[in-house]
Enzyme design. Structure first.
Site, PDB file in Angstrom:
ATOM      1  CB  SER A  84     -22.428  22.086   4.663  1.00 61.78           C
ATOM      2  OG  SER A  84     -23.672  21.425   4.663  1.00 61.78           O
ATOM      3  CE  LYS A  92     -31.433  22.575   1.035  1.00 63.36           C
ATOM      4  NZ  LYS A  92     -30.014  22.869   0.738  1.00 63.36           N
ATOM      5  CG  HIS A 129     -30.574  27.919   1.567  1.00 55.31           C
ATOM      6  ND1 HIS A 129     -30.599  27.909   0.186  1.00 55.31           N
ATOM      7  CD2 HIS A 129     -30.298  26.646   1.953  1.00 55.31           C
ATOM      8  CE1 HIS A 129     -30.354  26.681  -0.242  1.00 55.31           C
ATOM      9  NE2 HIS A 129     -30.169  25.899   0.810  1.00 55.31           N
ATOM     10  NE  ARG A 140     -30.071  20.457  10.442  1.00 56.88           N
ATOM     11  CZ  ARG A 140     -29.671  20.932   9.262  1.00 56.88           C
ATOM     12  NH1 ARG A 140     -29.592  20.113   8.226  1.00 56.88           N
ATOM     13  NH2 ARG A 140     -29.357  22.200   9.105  1.00 56.88           N
TER      14      ARG A 140
END
Length: 252
Positions: free
Chosen positions: A232, A170, A143, A213
């Site tokens: 989140s 991811k 991230h 998304r």
């Protein structure tokens, strides 16, 4: 491309699967949140353990995991401690981070763990092997809440995760411009078409990145995050709206 099956959920085919994050600081709140989440329309429950206050007490952590497992037995449970350096709530040592994930794996209560790519190569490889020995899937993650690197770097990180035998690589990145969103989508498509032999999850964050998304089925991202209550991460939309759009795109 091979799919990943967790419980009865097949990840990597059809519409992107919806992941929701449960963030609660104690067992009482874990219990109440779990009851509220039980009625929501989603596919995977992520427990954000970095929001849990009593981290030093492994028994307490696993008691909370047991509540989630018993409240939603049919939902795949993803155990995630998001480190402070990658946007999480608490900072802990690498040793403590690995020990926490090992405890989750050994507990038999979780179906998947999130393992951050930049934890350290040896620790990551060993933890992946441990997870797989216990039939626990690994979402390997990275991230960046500040920027979006070049497409080549995005692909390199995803390929590194794949080389470490992550079940699902991811990456989530912050766009500084709309062109950054296109960079993420182009990297996703190239990874999916040329290199990926397993499902991947990618997203561009904040309002600017919302399209990423929603359009996973078009570009090659196998899952997306929605909000039951509080988001989140910046840019998440409600699970009901998310399911509607994903279904429309899937059926078009």
């Amino acid at each position: 491309m091979k799919t990943v099956t967790v419980k009865d959920l097949v990840i990597g085919t059809g519409a992107p699967k919806i992941i929701v994050s449960l963030m609660a600081k104690d067992i009482a709140r874990v219990k109440s949140e779990a009851l509220a989440y039980r009625e929501a329309d989603f596919d995977i429950l992520e427990w954000r353990v970095d929001h849990f206050a009593d981290l030093s007490n492994v028994e307490s952590v696993m008691a909370a995991a047991k509540i989630l497992r018993e409240t939603m037995p049919e939902k795949p449970l993803l155990f995630t401690f998001r480190s402070a350096k990658e946007g999480g709530e608490q900072a802990i040592s690498t040793e403590a981070y690995i020990a926490l994930n090992r405890a989750a794996i050994d507990s038999g209560l979780v179906d998947m763990i999130d393992l951050e790519l930049f934890t350290g190569d040896d620790q990551v490889k060993e933890t992946v092997a441990c997870a797989h020995a216990h039939d626990v899937k690994v979402v390997m993650s990275n991230h960046d809440f500040h920027k979006t690197p070049e497409a080549e770097e995005i692909i390199a990180r995803l390929r590194k995760m794949q080389s470490f035998d992550a079940d699902i690589p991811k990456i989530a990145l912050m766009p500084q411009s709309t062109s950054d969103v296109l960079t993420l989508l182009a990297a996703t498509l190239e990874m999916q078409e040329q290199y990926a032999d397993r499902p991947i999850i990618t997203m561009s964050m904040a309002k600017t990145g919302v399209i990423s998304r929603l359009a996973g089925e078009v570009f090659g991202s196998a899952a997306t995050f929605g909000a039951v209550k509080k988001a989140s991460a910046p840019g998440q939309i409600s699970v009901n709206d998310l399911r509607t759009v994903l279904t429309i795109l899937h059926q078009a």
